[in-house]
Motif scaffolding. Sequence first.
Motif, short mmCIF file in Angstrom:
data_model
loop_
_atom_site.label_atom_id
_atom_site.label_comp_id
_atom_site.label_asym_id
_atom_site.label_seq_id
_atom_site.Cartn_x
_atom_site.Cartn_y
_atom_site.Cartn_z
N GLU A 1 -4.49 -1.80 13.76
CA GLU A 1 -4.72 -2.27 12.38
C GLU A 1 -4.19 -1.25 11.37
OE1 GLU A 1 -8.73 -5.03 12.87
OE2 GLU A 1 -8.95 -2.85 12.67
N PHE A 2 -4.30 0.01 11.69
CA PHE A 2 -3.72 1.04 10.83
C PHE A 2 -2.22 0.80 10.65
CE2 PHE A 2 -7.18 4.34 11.21
CZ PHE A 2 -7.33 4.52 9.84
N ASP B 1 -9.43 -7.31 -7.62
CA ASP B 1 -9.60 -8.74 -7.37
C ASP B 1 -8.64 -9.50 -8.28
OD1 ASP B 1 -11.63 -8.37 -5.51
OD2 ASP B 1 -13.16 -8.30 -7.06
N PRO B 2 -7.99 -10.55 -7.79
CA PRO B 2 -8.09 -11.14 -6.44
C PRO B 2 -7.02 -10.63 -5.47
CG PRO B 2 -6.90 -12.62 -7.89
CD PRO B 2 -7.21 -11.40 -8.71
N TRP B 3 -6.39 -9.49 -5.81
CA TRP B 3 -5.29 -9.01 -4.95
C TRP B 3 -5.78 -8.64 -3.56
CZ3 TRP B 3 -4.68 -4.06 -2.76
CH2 TRP B 3 -3.47 -3.86 -2.09
N TRP B 4 -6.87 -7.90 -3.44
CA TRP B 4 -7.29 -7.42 -2.12
C TRP B 4 -7.63 -8.55 -1.15
CZ3 TRP B 4 -6.87 -3.64 1.12
CH2 TRP B 4 -7.73 -3.56 2.23
N PRO B 5 -8.41 -9.59 -1.52
CA PRO B 5 -8.68 -10.68 -0.57
C PRO B 5 -7.39 -11.31 -0.04
CG PRO B 5 -10.17 -10.83 -2.43
CD PRO B 5 -9.17 -9.78 -2.78
N ARG B 6 -6.41 -11.48 -0.92
CA ARG B 6 -5.13 -12.06 -0.46
C ARG B 6 -4.41 -11.10 0.47
NH1 ARG B 6 -0.16 -11.04 -1.53
NH2 ARG B 6 -0.62 -9.71 -3.32
N ARG C 1 -0.51 -1.93 11.13
CA ARG C 1 -0.27 -3.19 10.41
C ARG C 1 -0.53 -3.00 8.91
NH1 ARG C 1 -2.81 -6.15 13.78
NH2 ARG C 1 -4.73 -6.67 12.65
N LEU C 2 -1.59 -2.29 8.59
CA LEU C 2 -1.92 -2.04 7.18
C LEU C 2 -0.82 -1.21 6.52
CD1 LEU C 2 -3.98 -2.16 4.82
CD2 LEU C 2 -4.98 -0.05 5.72
N GLY C 3 -0.33 -0.19 7.23
CA GLY C 3 0.73 0.64 6.67
C GLY C 3 2.00 -0.13 6.37
N LEU C 4 2.39 -1.01 7.31
CA LEU C 4 3.60 -1.81 7.10
C LEU C 4 3.45 -2.73 5.89
CD1 LEU C 4 4.44 -2.76 10.82
CD2 LEU C 4 5.71 -1.18 9.33
N GLU C 5 2.31 -3.37 5.76
CA GLU C 5 2.09 -4.29 4.64
C GLU C 5 2.01 -3.54 3.31
OE1 GLU C 5 2.34 -7.41 4.74
OE2 GLU C 5 2.35 -7.72 6.90
N LEU C 6 1.44 -2.34 3.32
CA LEU C 6 1.39 -1.55 2.09
C LEU C 6 2.79 -1.16 1.64
CD1 LEU C 6 -1.68 0.80 2.73
CD2 LEU C 6 -1.53 -1.03 1.04
N ASN C 7 3.65 -0.81 2.61
CA ASN C 7 5.04 -0.47 2.27
C ASN C 7 5.75 -1.66 1.66
OD1 ASN C 7 4.75 2.14 3.22
ND2 ASN C 7 5.51 1.65 5.29
N ALA C 8 5.51 -2.86 2.23
CA ALA C 8 6.17 -4.06 1.72
C ALA C 8 5.64 -4.45 0.34
CB ALA C 8 5.95 -5.21 2.71
N GLU C 9 4.40 -4.10 0.05
CA GLU C 9 3.75 -4.50 -1.20
C GLU C 9 3.99 -3.51 -2.33
OE1 GLU C 9 0.97 -7.64 -2.66
OE2 GLU C 9 2.20 -7.36 -0.85
N ALA D 1 -3.80 -9.91 8.35
CA ALA D 1 -4.55 -10.49 9.47
C ALA D 1 -5.85 -9.73 9.72
CB ALA D 1 -3.69 -10.53 10.73
N MET D 2 -6.47 -9.25 8.62
CA MET D 2 -7.77 -8.57 8.70
C MET D 2 -8.68 -9.11 7.60
SD MET D 2 -6.62 -4.60 9.46
CE MET D 2 -5.62 -4.47 7.98
N PRO D 3 -9.02 -10.41 7.65
CA PRO D 3 -9.75 -11.05 6.55
C PRO D 3 -11.17 -10.52 6.35
CG PRO D 3 -9.62 -12.52 8.44
CD PRO D 3 -8.73 -11.36 8.75
N ASP D 4 -11.72 -9.79 7.33
CA ASP D 4 -13.10 -9.29 7.22
C ASP D 4 -13.18 -7.86 6.73
OD1 ASP D 4 -11.89 -8.37 9.54
OD2 ASP D 4 -13.81 -8.05 10.54
N VAL D 5 -12.06 -7.20 6.50
CA VAL D 5 -12.07 -5.79 6.10
C VAL D 5 -12.35 -5.68 4.60
CG1 VAL D 5 -10.70 -3.70 5.86
CG2 VAL D 5 -10.54 -5.06 7.94
N ARG D 6 -13.41 -4.93 4.27
CA ARG D 6 -13.73 -4.65 2.88
C ARG D 6 -13.10 -3.33 2.46
NH1 ARG D 6 -19.79 -3.77 3.25
NH2 ARG D 6 -18.95 -2.53 4.97
#
Length: 390
Positions: free
Chosen positions: A215-216, A310-315, A218-226, A321-326
């Motif tokens: 998950e780390f 909000d609402p950026w983080w929920p999206r 995956r999160l890193g890749l998505e942060l780079n893209a965002e 693919a980590m819809p439950d992570v707060r």
Amino acid sequence: MKRQPTSTIRAHLDGHFVRHKLPRAGREYAIHDTTLPGFGIRVRASGKAYRTVRYRHRGKDRRVTLGITTEIDANAARAQAKKLLAKVALDGLPQPQKAKPKSPTMDEFVDARWKEIARGWKQSTERRSWSDWKVQLQPVFGHQMVTEITRGDVVRWRDVCAVGKEQRFNRSVPVLASLLKYAEALKLRPKGSNPCRGIARYKQRLKERYLTPAEFRRLGLELNAEERDRPAEVAIVRLLLLTGARVSEIRDLKWAWVQPPRLLLPDSKTGPKAIYLNSQATAILEKVPRQKGCPFVFPNPTREQPLTLDPWWPRFRRQCAMPDVRLHDLRHTFASVAIQQNVPLSTIGKLLGHVLPETTARYAHLADEHVSEAAQRVSGSLANAIGVNR
């Protein structure tokens, strides 16, 4: 020497009667008022005159000296005499009970006293507590008199919350306790009568969500893209991961508090706090552009308030693919990684800004798991060496 009998004179004892010096008769004498029975003046043989009141109480004659005529005037002495004679006349008769002031309802009490009750609270605490009052407490207790709320009422409310509302009860009962505590301070309730004292709260399993290595990544890749479209949001998430800070401590950060190698917050959930910056966190802050005249590191478009996630983080978390992570789970993850790096719990508590060791102790089981895994790896190597089957 035998005391001479006292002679008696009758006169109207107004304010002019003793304006001139009373004559010395060589012996004690009394002057009785003609309009108020019992009120008078007693003149000693020395010439000193005293204002007095005489009355019969429970079968005995009594005399009370009100003061020297030169120190108390006739009107004041007459008023005292009337009050005393009235009190004696009413002695033994049933007295009317003073009507107790009517207790306000909780609605009336909260409307009138809310600002006083919430004076020492943080703004976020006041907003949350007001919401708890309006949504959870007012429908149950708003119509009741402040003096009438009993422990039984609180217990019945607790029972009603037993299915599906346990967390709401746990959050709202301290608010009710604060309201009734202030009512005690105002003497609207007897001292020590707070019915919330000792009420058991529902046990809640604390949410503990930690990111896995996969998950780390995956999160890193998505942060780079965002990062190109949402640089501020991405910077906040990275700082949360690298510092273990609470969301509000990074989101609401002001430039005046950025003093590398730490952030010096004048206030937080636990009071003034220092957040330690590593080189990576410092590099992120150095890349954030400063906006002229704006105190916030991450302002919203109006530059008058901090940026909201909000609402950026929920999206974004669904995108990962980590819809439950707060966002708060990033703080838990920081602690779990620190434990894996053999950082002592006491040090982790300082990094996270915990005031009580008990708060950090919730992560102790992670340390146990880490040690257990290490023991398994060591024993596995030894077992192979000595030919023991697993």
